[in-house]
Design a protein around this motif. Structure first.
Motif, PDB file in Angstrom:
ATOM      1  N   ALA A 164      -4.319   1.415 -43.942  1.00  0.00           N
ATOM      2  CA  ALA A 164      -4.174   0.068 -43.387  1.00  0.00           C
ATOM      3  C   ALA A 164      -3.426  -0.816 -44.381  1.00  0.00           C
ATOM      4  CB  ALA A 164      -5.549  -0.525 -43.084  1.00  0.00           C
ATOM      5  N   LYS A 165      -2.652  -1.749 -43.880  1.00  0.00           N
ATOM      6  CA  LYS A 165      -1.882  -2.632 -44.747  1.00  0.00           C
ATOM      7  C   LYS A 165      -2.808  -3.550 -45.547  1.00  0.00           C
ATOM      8  CE  LYS A 165       2.283  -2.704 -41.882  1.00  0.00           C
ATOM      9  NZ  LYS A 165       3.262  -3.566 -41.153  1.00  0.00           N
TER      10      LYS A 165
ATOM     11  N   ILE B 179      -8.553   4.072 -44.127  1.00  0.00           N
ATOM     12  CA  ILE B 179      -7.752   5.136 -43.534  1.00  0.00           C
ATOM     13  C   ILE B 179      -7.914   5.056 -42.020  1.00  0.00           C
ATOM     14  CG2 ILE B 179      -7.352   7.622 -43.454  1.00  0.00           C
ATOM     15  CD1 ILE B 179      -8.648   7.769 -46.233  1.00  0.00           C
ATOM     16  N   VAL B 180      -6.832   4.731 -41.334  1.00  0.00           N
ATOM     17  CA  VAL B 180      -6.881   4.409 -39.908  1.00  0.00           C
ATOM     18  C   VAL B 180      -6.314   5.567 -39.101  1.00  0.00           C
ATOM     19  CG1 VAL B 180      -6.157   2.775 -38.136  1.00  0.00           C
ATOM     20  CG2 VAL B 180      -6.658   1.970 -40.448  1.00  0.00           C
TER      21      VAL B 180
ATOM     22  N   TYR C 244     -11.670   4.968 -41.334  1.00  0.00           N
ATOM     23  CA  TYR C 244     -12.599   5.816 -42.081  1.00  0.00           C
ATOM     24  C   TYR C 244     -12.347   5.628 -43.579  1.00  0.00           C
ATOM     25  CZ  TYR C 244     -13.301   7.906 -37.534  1.00  0.00           C
ATOM     26  OH  TYR C 244     -13.585   8.076 -36.204  1.00  0.00           O
ATOM     27  N   GLY C 245     -13.353   5.957 -44.355  1.00  0.00           N
ATOM     28  CA  GLY C 245     -13.265   5.737 -45.793  1.00  0.00           C
ATOM     29  C   GLY C 245     -12.523   6.816 -46.546  1.00  0.00           C
TER      30      GLY C 245
ATOM     31  N   LEU D  94     -11.745  11.422 -41.671  1.00  0.00           N
ATOM     32  CA  LEU D  94     -10.710  11.358 -40.632  1.00  0.00           C
ATOM     33  C   LEU D  94     -10.476  12.738 -40.038  1.00  0.00           C
ATOM     34  CD1 LEU D  94      -8.519   9.820 -39.084  1.00  0.00           C
ATOM     35  CD2 LEU D  94      -6.954  10.282 -40.985  1.00  0.00           C
ATOM     36  N   ARG D  95     -10.466  13.777 -40.871  1.00  0.00           N
ATOM     37  CA  ARG D  95     -10.276  15.135 -40.351  1.00  0.00           C
ATOM     38  C   ARG D  95     -11.413  15.519 -39.403  1.00  0.00           C
ATOM     39  NH1 ARG D  95      -9.196  16.120 -45.961  1.00  0.00           N
ATOM     40  NH2 ARG D  95      -6.943  16.222 -46.358  1.00  0.00           N
ATOM     41  N   LYS D  96     -12.643  15.193 -39.774  1.00  0.00           N
ATOM     42  CA  LYS D  96     -13.773  15.492 -38.891  1.00  0.00           C
ATOM     43  C   LYS D  96     -13.638  14.753 -37.568  1.00  0.00           C
ATOM     44  CE  LYS D  96     -17.072  16.472 -42.602  1.00  0.00           C
ATOM     45  NZ  LYS D  96     -18.360  16.078 -43.242  1.00  0.00           N
ATOM     46  N   HIS D  97     -13.196  13.505 -37.649  1.00  0.00           N
ATOM     47  CA  HIS D  97     -12.993  12.725 -36.428  1.00  0.00           C
ATOM     48  C   HIS D  97     -11.936  13.366 -35.547  1.00  0.00           C
ATOM     49  CE1 HIS D  97     -11.807   9.414 -33.789  1.00  0.00           C
ATOM     50  NE2 HIS D  97     -10.581   9.500 -34.291  1.00  0.00           N
ATOM     51  N   VAL D  98     -10.821  13.783 -36.145  1.00  0.00           N
ATOM     52  CA  VAL D  98      -9.732  14.378 -35.365  1.00  0.00           C
ATOM     53  C   VAL D  98     -10.172  15.709 -34.765  1.00  0.00           C
ATOM     54  CG1 VAL D  98      -7.399  15.341 -35.519  1.00  0.00           C
ATOM     55  CG2 VAL D  98      -7.944  13.198 -36.672  1.00  0.00           C
TER      56      VAL D  98
END
Length: 513
Positions: free
Chosen positions: A326-327, A346-347, A355-356, A361-365
């Protein structure tokens, strides 16, 4: 190239450890640049700018003054200084200030002496008590009377009568009144001036000292230890090296200590700044002590101040880009806050969830892919077409060194606190140029137990040791004499023997030779 004479190098490991180290290096080939191993890796600063904070005090300390001045001041600047004349006057040297005050006091007595002479001449036909009737008062007598009026209440007039109380001499009464009023105001100013000078807490900052070197190394955030491939302790944990590297980062470390440790500084806290080659000031977020908690520092024991060089740090190369971030919108963040769950940076580019860490993020994807494949979602603009890279770019020690050699002008450390004796706030400043940095180094333990009491060895306070035998430190100033030369390693042993039972908690598992 000559060895830096102010850094202690550890001895090389045995052949058995060397073979184990080679196996470790083959396994972790992509992390080799994390260590500075040869002279070809050395860099020298290409930024040639003066210090903003001069080191002009003994023991490699600063006078806590900013080396800057104002030039080409328009009239408005002078008017601002006039409005704050008291603080401008306090900044003058004490001898200069006292001399100016004595001159002002003497001039004011002389002025009133002249006034008394003129009054006596104007009332020459009256007996006002300044002089004999018909004879004007002499200047010497008028000066003595003016001095007496300035310093005394309750006295007789030079003429020996009570002309001060006569109605036909109002000028004498008015002049004596105004001189006494002026004298009381001047005495009040003197009291405020000397109290402010004596209660000035700025000199208390002299006792808050900083190490001569700034150490840059790689730390394991899980236990706070410095990562090195030298020594049996780290080599024995080679099976968990992948996890160690994922939870590590390049850190800048500064050591700070209050010499007057028996009387702790109240509410001490720290800040760090960096000046780049374009003379732009940047804020360096502090990981230890945590600046989210105010950066509170306990200066009565030698403490290390750490800045994590992450992708948000001004010391990170601009080429070091992290995906899906994120910016920041001009804000100065810390990556460690995202990793620990304080915020999410991390968006996911598909759904916008933040996500932190990349692992989250990988688990989410992966989960969303299973759901979307089950529901037969189209691949376009869905998680099914999203791939999170496995090899996230790693910021290495060599990357930081190369970037700082091209861009760093100065790092400034500011420690603020309150003196418990006079309850005044002060600031202690220290400056670090590129030549003051020890790469891949760590501070030597200077806190010991001596005769059942905590003791700080000030001879070891500036000492730094390198973490790998083949790495070399950037040459420092030639007057830095508190870091033991390599050829004088035995002096460190002799110093410990001189203290007798002086030991540190880490003596059993680490030795500096």
């Amino acid at each position: 190239m000559s060895q830096d004479p102010y850094v202690i190098n550890p001895p090389r490991s045995a052949s058995g450890s060397s073979s184990l180290r080679r196996r470790f290096q083959n396994k972790q080939h992509h992390h080799q640049s994390q260590r500075l191993r040869t002279n070809s890796n050395r860099h020298y600063s290409n930024v040639f700018l003066p210090r903003l904070v001069d080191r002009n005090f003994p023991y490699f300390q600063s006078k806590n003054q900013i080396a800057s001045k104002n030039v080409k001041n328009p009239p408005g600047v002078f008017q601002l200084l006039v409005k704050d004349w008291f603080h401008v006057f306090l900044r003058e040297h004490v001898l200069k200030s006292i001399t100016l005050l004595l001159v002002s006091w003497t001039v004011y007595i002389l002025i009133f002496a002249v006034v008394y002479v003129r009054i006596d001449k104007a009332y020459l036909d009256r007996n006002c008590g300044l002089g004999e009737p018909g004879t004007p008062i002499r200047f010497g007598t008028a000066f003595a009377f003016s001095l007496e009026t300035c310093t005394t209440v309750g006295y007789g007039l030079p003429g020996g009568n009570n002309g001060f109380f006569q109605n036909n001499c109002p000028a004498v009464q008015i002049t004596i009144y105004f001189q006494m009023v002026w004298s009381m105001m001047f005495n009040a100013f003197l009291l405020a001036f000397f109290f402010t000078k004596m209660a000035n807490c700025e000199n208390r900052s002299i006792q808050v000292v900083f190490a001569d070197k700034l150490c840059v190394n790689v730390r394991d955030f899980t236990n706070g230890k410095v990562i090195t491939d030298e020594g049996d302790e780290f080599l024995s944990s080679v099976h968990d090296a992948d996890e160690v590297f994922r939870n590590s980062g390049v850190c800048l470390n500064v050591r700070c200590y209050d010499i007057d440790s028996a009387y702790p500084v109240v509410e001490a806290h720290v800040r760090m700044y960096m000046i780049d080659k374009n003379l732009k000031l940047h804020v360096l977020r502090i990981m230890h002590p945590d600046d989210e908690m105010g950066g509170m520092l306990y200066t009565s024991l030698p403490s290390e101040i750490s800045h994590h060089v992450d992708h948000h740090s001004p010391l990170a190369p601009s080429k070091y880009k992290m995906p899906f971030l994120a910016k920041a919108h001009g804000m100065v963040f810390r990556a460690i806050d995202s990793a620990t769950g304080n915020r999410d940076e991390i968006v996911c580019p598909v759904c916008g969830e933040a996500y932190g860490t990349y692992e989250r993020l990988r688990k989410h994807v992966r989960y969303q892919k299973m759901v979307e494949e089950h529901d037969d979602y189209p691949e376009a603009e869905s998680h099914r077409c999203l791939e999170v890279p496995e090899n996230i770019p790693t910021l290495t020690l060599e990357d930081v060194q190369e970037y700082m050699s091209q861009n760093l002008a100065e790092i400034i450390v500011v420690v603020e606190g309150i003196d418990p004796q006079v309850s005044g706030t002060f600031q202690a400043l220290q400056s670090y140029k590129y030549d003051d940095i020890c790469w891949d180094g760590e501070f030597v333990q200077c806190l010991h137990i001596h005769k059942d009491k905590f003791s700080v060895c000030m001879e070891k306070f500036h000492q730094v040791k390198t973490l790998s035998s083949s790495s070399e430190s950037v040459p420092s100033s030639p007057d830095s004499s508190f870091i033991v030369p390599k050829e004088h390693r035995e002096d460190s042993r002799e110093m410990d023997e001189e203290f007798g039972d002086l030991k540190s908690p880490s003596d059993d598992d680490e030795q500096v030779v």
